[in-house]
Scaffold this active site. Structure first.
Site, PDB file in Angstrom:
ATOM      1  N   ALA A   1       7.235  -2.130   9.190  1.00 46.06           N
ATOM      2  CA  ALA A   1       7.200  -0.806   9.848  1.00 46.06           C
ATOM      3  C   ALA A   1       7.743   0.254   8.904  1.00 46.06           C
ATOM      4  O   ALA A   1       8.627   1.038   9.238  1.00 46.06           O
ATOM      5  CB  ALA A   1       7.975  -0.807  11.169  1.00 46.06           C
TER       6      ALA A   1
ATOM      7  N   GLY B   1       5.591   2.053   6.367  1.00 47.01           N
ATOM      8  CA  GLY B   1       4.608   2.911   5.699  1.00 47.01           C
ATOM      9  C   GLY B   1       4.025   2.282   4.457  1.00 47.01           C
ATOM     10  O   GLY B   1       3.345   2.942   3.671  1.00 47.01           O
TER      11      GLY B   1
ATOM     12  N   LYS C   1       0.846  -1.204   0.000  1.00 46.56           N
ATOM     13  CA  LYS C   1       0.000   0.000   0.000  1.00 46.56           C
ATOM     14  C   LYS C   1       0.868   1.236   0.000  1.00 46.56           C
ATOM     15  O   LYS C   1       1.898   1.265   0.689  1.00 46.56           O
ATOM     16  CB  LYS C   1      -0.878  -0.022   1.261  1.00 46.56           C
ATOM     17  CG  LYS C   1      -1.591   1.269   1.553  1.00 46.56           C
ATOM     18  CD  LYS C   1      -1.436   1.738   2.997  1.00 46.56           C
ATOM     19  CE  LYS C   1      -0.059   2.240   3.335  1.00 46.56           C
ATOM     20  NZ  LYS C   1       0.059   2.953   4.629  1.00 46.56           N
TER      21      LYS C   1
ATOM     22  N   ASP D   1      -5.807   0.430   8.132  1.00 42.00           N
ATOM     23  CA  ASP D   1      -5.772   0.377   6.664  1.00 42.00           C
ATOM     24  C   ASP D   1      -6.010  -1.029   6.090  1.00 42.00           C
ATOM     25  O   ASP D   1      -5.788  -1.258   4.908  1.00 42.00           O
ATOM     26  CB  ASP D   1      -4.491   1.009   6.106  1.00 42.00           C
ATOM     27  CG  ASP D   1      -3.240   0.498   6.791  1.00 42.00           C
ATOM     28  OD1 ASP D   1      -3.329  -0.528   7.482  1.00 42.00           O
ATOM     29  OD2 ASP D   1      -2.179   1.123   6.623  1.00 42.00           O
TER      30      ASP D   1
HETATM   31  O1  C5P Z   1      -4.453   0.949  13.134  1.00 44.66           O
HETATM   32  P1  C5P Z   1      -3.005   0.648  13.298  1.00 44.66           P
HETATM   33  O2  C5P Z   1      -2.753  -0.468  14.244  1.00 44.66           O
HETATM   34  O3  C5P Z   1      -2.308   0.483  11.997  1.00 44.66           O
HETATM   35  O4  C5P Z   1      -2.351   1.953  13.959  1.00 44.66           O
HETATM   36  C1  C5P Z   1      -1.082   1.964  14.604  1.00 44.66           C
HETATM   37  C2  C5P Z   1      -0.992   3.155  15.559  1.00 44.66           C
HETATM   38  O5  C5P Z   1      -1.033   4.379  14.840  1.00 44.66           O
HETATM   39  C3  C5P Z   1      -2.139   3.255  16.532  1.00 44.66           C
HETATM   40  O6  C5P Z   1      -1.875   2.531  17.698  1.00 44.66           O
HETATM   41  C4  C5P Z   1      -2.227   4.754  16.824  1.00 44.66           C
HETATM   42  O7  C5P Z   1      -1.269   5.121  17.796  1.00 44.66           O
HETATM   43  C5  C5P Z   1      -1.797   5.372  15.519  1.00 44.66           C
HETATM   44  N1  C5P Z   1      -2.931   5.802  14.671  1.00 44.66           N
HETATM   45  C6  C5P Z   1      -3.537   7.030  14.913  1.00 44.66           C
HETATM   46  N2  C5P Z   1      -4.560   7.444  14.106  1.00 44.66           N
HETATM   47  C7  C5P Z   1      -4.951   6.696  13.046  1.00 44.66           C
HETATM   48  C8  C5P Z   1      -4.342   5.450  12.785  1.00 44.66           C
HETATM   49  C9  C5P Z   1      -3.316   5.032  13.613  1.00 44.66           C
HETATM   50  O8  C5P Z   1      -3.179   7.730  15.873  1.00 44.66           O
HETATM   51  N3  C5P Z   1      -5.916   7.164  12.262  1.00 44.66           N
END
Ligand code: C5P
Length: 276
Positions: free
Chosen positions: A100, A102, A13, A140
């Site tokens: 990790a 992106g 992605k 995502d």
């Molecule tokens: O959803 P995911 O596990 O990929 O997100 C990883 C971290 O990124 C979350 O624990 C949060 O700290 C941060 N995050 C956020 N706002 C989002 C998506 C992720 O703060 N919209």
């Protein structure tokens, strides 16, 4: 027949744009993003089994370790729970996407798991139903179930159409081999809302609002972006997600390949591919 391996690509992605809007009371951030996907992918294979087991191989198998294992197996468990299916699966993951980074590698693997098991277990669920389970696994993962360009809203899990076509665009992915965890980059954001995404705007007029915070954590990202902005035929150079991978879009393949050659001596991880 049931012993046959079936296969699903887990496309990397990229975020062509990522606009942060506000920090919410639950600690997450509301954002607007353009998700796109590349032909460069992890590969997930699976066949019927009584048990649910996973093995991981490939360049990034070792850093993926338990994290990726968990997201694939968590996706499988979530689907099994939602459907009441009793079957298991033997799963093999070829991990080519840096971790990790992106590039949503773990999310892509989780989404590929849902698509593969949907076939293997003959569930015949439509994508929209898989996306609801996906949204419980990470912000995502729902976009990765679709794996074609779309708009992400809310935490990134609410999807909408994005009316522009980027399919076939040559793209170079460059990662300076510095893992950047997402949480700290969100935390370091200056919380200035610069506005949402205009669907009709050219991508070059949009932003990745996490760039400054990510460069603060991993300054080499600034070097990658500067290096990508140079050269012929480049139409966009931008960080993906919370970094450290950056992407450049090109008007023709040879321009992308020239850039890859120019950067080859840096020791950075490179993938020359196309948007799907
Ligand atoms: O959803 P995911 O596990 O990929 O997100 C990883 C971290 O990124 C979350 O624990 C949060 O700290 C941060 N995050 C956020 N706002 C989002 C998506 C992720 O703060 N919209």
């Amino acid at each position: 027949m049931d012993n046959v391996w079936i296969s699903e690509a887990a496309p990397a992605k990229v975020n062509l744009a990522l606009h942060l809007r506000r920090r919410r009371a639950d600690g997450y951030h509301d954002l607007e993003t353009i998700f796109a996907f590349t032909d460069f992918a992890d590969t997930l294979q699976g066949r019927a089994s009584d048990r649910l087991v996973l093995s991981v191989e490939g360049e990034f198998a070792s850093p993926a370790g338990q994290g990726a294992d968990n997201l694939v197996l968590r996706a499988a468990s979530a689907l099994r729970e939602a459907t009441g299916v009793r079957a298991g699966a033997e799963l093999r993951l070829e991990k080519r996407i840096p971790v990790a980074a992106g590039l949503g590698g773990g999310s892509a693997d989780a989404a590929a798991t849902l698509r593969l098991l949907n076939r293997l277990w003959r569930l015949d669920w439509p994508s929209a139903r898989l996306e609801t389970i996906a949204a419980t696994l990470g912000a995502d993962v729902a976009a990765c179930v679709r794996s074609h360009s779309c708009l992400g809203l809310g935490r990134g899990e609410t999807l909408a159409d994005w009316p522009q076509s980027v399919s076939g665009t040559p793209v170079l992915l460059v990662n300076p081999r510095v893992p950047v965890p997402t949480g700290p980059v969100f935390k370091a954001w200056d919380q200035i809302d610069l506005g949402g995404i205009d669907k009709a705007a050219p991508i070059a007029a949009l932003r990745n609002d996490m760039t400054a915070a990510a460069i603060g954590i991993a300054p080499v990202i600034g070097d990658v972006l500067a290096a990508l902005a140079e050269g012929q035929g480049v139409s966009l150079a931008r960080m993906s997600g919370s970094g450290a991978t950056c992407l450049a879009l090109y008007t023709y393949d040879a321009a992308r390949d020239d850039a890859a050659l120019r950067l080859a001596h840096q020791g950075w991880w490179l993938a020359a591919t196309r948007l799907r």
